[in-house]
Structures are given as structure tokens and as C-alpha cells.
Design an enzyme around this catalytic site. Structure first.
Site, PDB file in Angstrom:
ATOM      1  N   TYR A 188       5.352  19.157   3.055  1.00 42.28           N
ATOM      2  CA  TYR A 188       6.309  19.374   4.151  1.00 42.28           C
ATOM      3  C   TYR A 188       6.550  20.873   4.365  1.00 42.28           C
ATOM      4  O   TYR A 188       7.125  21.278   5.373  1.00 42.28           O
ATOM      5  CB  TYR A 188       7.635  18.632   3.905  1.00 42.28           C
TER       6      TYR A 188
ATOM      7  N   HIS B 203       1.281  11.507  -3.661  1.00 47.42           N
ATOM      8  CA  HIS B 203       1.664  11.326  -2.252  1.00 47.42           C
ATOM      9  C   HIS B 203       0.776  10.310  -1.503  1.00 47.42           C
ATOM     10  O   HIS B 203       1.258   9.497  -0.732  1.00 47.42           O
ATOM     11  CB  HIS B 203       1.619  12.689  -1.544  1.00 47.42           C
TER      12      HIS B 203
ATOM     13  N   LYS C 181       6.534  15.134  -4.202  1.00 44.81           N
ATOM     14  CA  LYS C 181       5.226  14.465  -4.237  1.00 44.81           C
ATOM     15  C   LYS C 181       4.096  15.458  -4.434  1.00 44.81           C
ATOM     16  O   LYS C 181       4.106  16.547  -3.843  1.00 44.81           O
ATOM     17  CB  LYS C 181       5.000  13.706  -2.917  1.00 44.81           C
TER      18      LYS C 181
ATOM     19  N   ASP D 210      14.451  13.127  -0.178  1.00 49.30           N
ATOM     20  CA  ASP D 210      13.000  12.910  -0.258  1.00 49.30           C
ATOM     21  C   ASP D 210      12.256  14.163   0.213  1.00 49.30           C
ATOM     22  O   ASP D 210      12.395  14.576   1.363  1.00 49.30           O
ATOM     23  CB  ASP D 210      12.590  11.720   0.616  1.00 49.30           C
TER      24      ASP D 210
END
Ligand SMILES: NC(=O)c1ccc[n+]([C@@H]2O[C@H](COP(=O)([O-])OP(=O)(O)OC[C@H]3O[C@@H](n4cnc5c(N)ncnc54)[C@H](OP(=O)(O)O)[C@@H]3O)[C@@H](O)[C@H]2O)c1
Length: 328
Positions: free
Chosen positions: A51, A112, A79, A46
Site C-alpha cells: 500500500y 499477501h 502483509k 489492516d
């Protein structure tokens, strides 16, 4: 006992029930974590642009594809971030993600959050603000963004995205995009753990054929409450089953039939989290009963810094927020 269950999307694709989360995995840590994970059997990862570690994930993928695993045997989810909700930006951010990861396609691409930020302004393109509060874009609706997501697989000669879905969407948000487009998301990734079972949303998604992926399954505690892995009931069941508390929490999610994506950057935990155990009905019920200790949602953007001044989930703390979600 260790076994590896799979789940099936409404596209027919399958994914492993336990995946590796990568949020808050720092550079260097995440490269190592992904490599360890894949070498120890993980096939479902994931990821997300926000991030800010996808290039490190890409470096790890280079080390394991094709020597350890074929690309087609991995299931990669990423995402689209809030500052790329504007239809002309959706495909551009996907291109950047593919470049960072060094792969030709994603297995699943998610919106997201049901929140559009003003695009590319401020000190950081992912957080377009110089203030304590993120600048929102009230004009771009969820349906606008969802239509751009629907166009992705068709817009290029190859299939850059095998399936599309959403994350942090409520029933109301899902109804809005499905009604407007007729296209049912393949997945909805949501916060789900014993203190936030989201049973109505899980049931709705099951009925519609929308796969649920549970994030923060260990109750990633960023708000200072005791950790779910330290809960006495969870610890007792873990002792009885000769398992870890994290394995019990992961098994609780798996019992409910969806996929679960615990994050760790520590080798021993990465390996043990992937060892799937099964709960009896009695143990499942005992963990479910933890909800009586208090409903807890860890990810509430109105409490983030910088703040997203928007009501997403109708939680008490969100009720005075200045913005509501623009669905259509
Ligand atoms: N869609 C979204 O908006 C969204 C939001 C949040 C998260 N996610 C995804 O879901 C993933 C998981 O959620 P999360 O990271 O919030 O929380 P989580 O997986 O529930 O918890 C992660 C925390 O638990 C620790 N941990 C891991 N294994 C453990 C074990 N066996 N025993 C005790 N502690 C353990 C980790 O530390 P160590 O790393 O030090 O082991 C980390 O502090 C994320 O990484 C991300 O990929 C998505």
C-alpha cells in the site's frame, strides 16, 4: 445501537470485528484516516507493504500511542508482498514494515497473495517488471514461504509477529501448506461481499479454526460495475434500520462471524462504518440473495496492470493464464 464485537484467533488473541482498511488511501489521507479512526474507537488496522503508505500510518500511530491508546490495545495486521516470498527475504521485509510503522511487533502477519514475484528486479522493487506483465518466480513455492513465516516468531529474541496467516488463499492452497508443515494459519484474508460470498471457503476455514477477514466488504468497485452501496435492496434495508448502506454490508459480513475491514479516508464514513448494527435473519437473507445478480470477484490479478499471468481462483478469465500456483 453501537457495540463492538470481537473475534478470537486460534492463538487465543482477540481482534475487533470491524477494522480499518488502508489500501488506496493516499499519503496524508491515510495519516489523517488512521488518527481519526483510533480516536473514534477503531483498534484493528489492516496494513500492507504494497500500500506504500505504512510510514504515514506510523506517523499517525505516533500521535495516538500512548496518548489515546496503548500499543497492546491495538491489533495491527500487515502483509508480506509477493516480491519477498523467497525465504531469505521474508524476515527482511518484516523488519522494513516494523521500521515504517515504528512498532516493535505486529499482531498478525500475512502472506499477501499465493504468488511469488521475482525478487527486487525492474523499475520498482514491489513490481519487478519493465513489461506489461509481472515477472513471476515459479521456483519459490507457497510451502517455502510458509516455512519462512513459521520461523519468524522463533527467529528473534522477541516476538516480532504474534500470529501468522495468509491472504487470497483457496482451500487447495491452504491444504497444501497445512499438509506440508502441520501449521494452520491463524487467518485467511479474502475478498468477501454479497456478490462473492465464498461460502465453501468460509466453511472450510471455520472447520479448521482459520479466522476469516473479509476485504472489499463494500465491493470496492474498480471495474466499473454499480457500487454495492448503491444497490436498491441494500438501500431499502438501510432506510428501514435507520442505517447507512455501508453499515448494512458490514453487518452482513459480521453476521457470518468473521472480521470486516472497510476502507475510508472520509471522517464521517470512518466513524459511521464503525457503528456496528445487527441484521435480522430476514435482512441477512435478502442481502445474501444479491448473489443471484451475478458472481463478481473484483480482485483478479490476471486483469491487473501490469498483469499477473497466473490462475489463482479458477475464474473463467484466468483459465488461459500461463502459470499455475506452485504450492509445494
Ligand atoms: N488482502 C488483499 O489482497 C486485499 C485486497 C483488497 C483490499 N484489502 C484490504 O481491505 C480493505 C477494504 O477493501 P477495499 O478498500 O478494496 O474496499 P471497500 O472497503 O469495500 O471499499 C472502499 C471504497 O468504499 C468507499 N466507502 C467507504 N465507506 C463508505 C460509505 N460509508 N459509503 C459509501 N462508500 C464508502 C471508499 O471511499 P472513501 O475512502 O472516499 O470513503 C472506497 O472507495 C482495503 O483497504 C485493504 O486494507 C486487502
Amino acid at each position: 445501537m453501537s457495540f463492538e464485537k470481537t473475534c478470537t484467533l486460534n492463538t487465543g488473541a482477540t481482534l475487533r470485528q470491524i477494522g480499518l482498511g488502508t489500501w488506496l488511501s493516499k499519503p496524508k489521507e491515510v495519516e489523517n484516516a488512521v488518527e481519526i479512526a483510533v480516536r473514534n474507537g477503531y483498534r484493528h488496522l489492516d496494513l500492507a507493504m504494497i500500500y506504500q503508505n505504512q510510514d504515514e500510518v506510523g506517523a499517525a500511530l505516533k500521535k495516538v500511542i500512548p496518548s489515546v491508546v496503548k500499543r497492546e490495545d491495538l491489533f495491527l495486521t500487515s502483509k508480506c508482498w509477493n516480491s519477498s516470498h523467497q525465504p531469505d527475504l521474508v524476515g527482511k521485509e518484516l523488519d522494513e514494515t516494523l521500521k515504517q510503522l515504528g512498532v516493535e511487533y505486529l499482531d498478525l502477519y500475512l502472506v499477501h497473495w499465493p504468488v511469488a514475484f521475482a525478487p527486487g528486479r525492474g523499475f520498482h522493487p514491489l513490481h519487478p517488471t519493465l513489461q506489461d506483465e509481472v515477472e513471476l518466480d515459479d521456483k519459490t513455492s507457497l510451502v517455502d514461504t510458509w516455512k519462512a513465516m513459521i520461523a519468524l516468531p522463533k527467529s528473534k529474541a522477541r516476538f516480532f509477529v504474534r500470529a501468522i496467516g495468509v491472504s487470497n488463499f483457496t482451500i487447495e492452497h491452504l491444504e497444501g501448506i497445512i499438509k506440508a508443515t502441520g501449521v494452520v494459519p491463524a487467518a485467511n484474508q479474502i475478498e468477501a461481499h454479497p456478490l462473492l460470498p465464498q461460502s465453501d471457503l468460509v466453511a472450510y476455514c471455520r472447520e479448521k479454526g482459520i479466522h476469516i477477514t473479509a476485504y472489499s466488504p463494500l465491493g470496492n468497485n474498480l471495474i466499473g460495475k454499480p457500487k454495492l452501496t448503491d444497490d436498491p435492496t441494500v438501500i431499502d434495508i438501510a432506510k428501514k434500520l435507520n442505517a447507512t448502506p455501508a453499515q448494512v454490508l458490514i453487518a452482513w459480513g459480521a453476521y457470518r462471524g468473521y472480521s470486516v475491514i472497510p476502507k475510508s479516508v472520509q471522517e464521517e464514513r470512518i466513524i459511521s462504518n464503525f457503528k456496528q448494527i445487527e441484521l435480522s435473519e430476514e435482512d441477512y437473507k435478502a442481502v445474501t440473495a444479491l448473489a443471484k445478480d451475478g458472481h463478481t470477484r473484483y480482485n483478479i490479478p490476471v486483469a491487473f496492470k501490469p498483469k499477473w499471468n497466473i490462475n489463482l481462483f479458477n475464474e473463467e478469465v484466468e483459465k488461459t493464464a500461463a502459470h499455475n500456483v506452485n504450492i509445494v
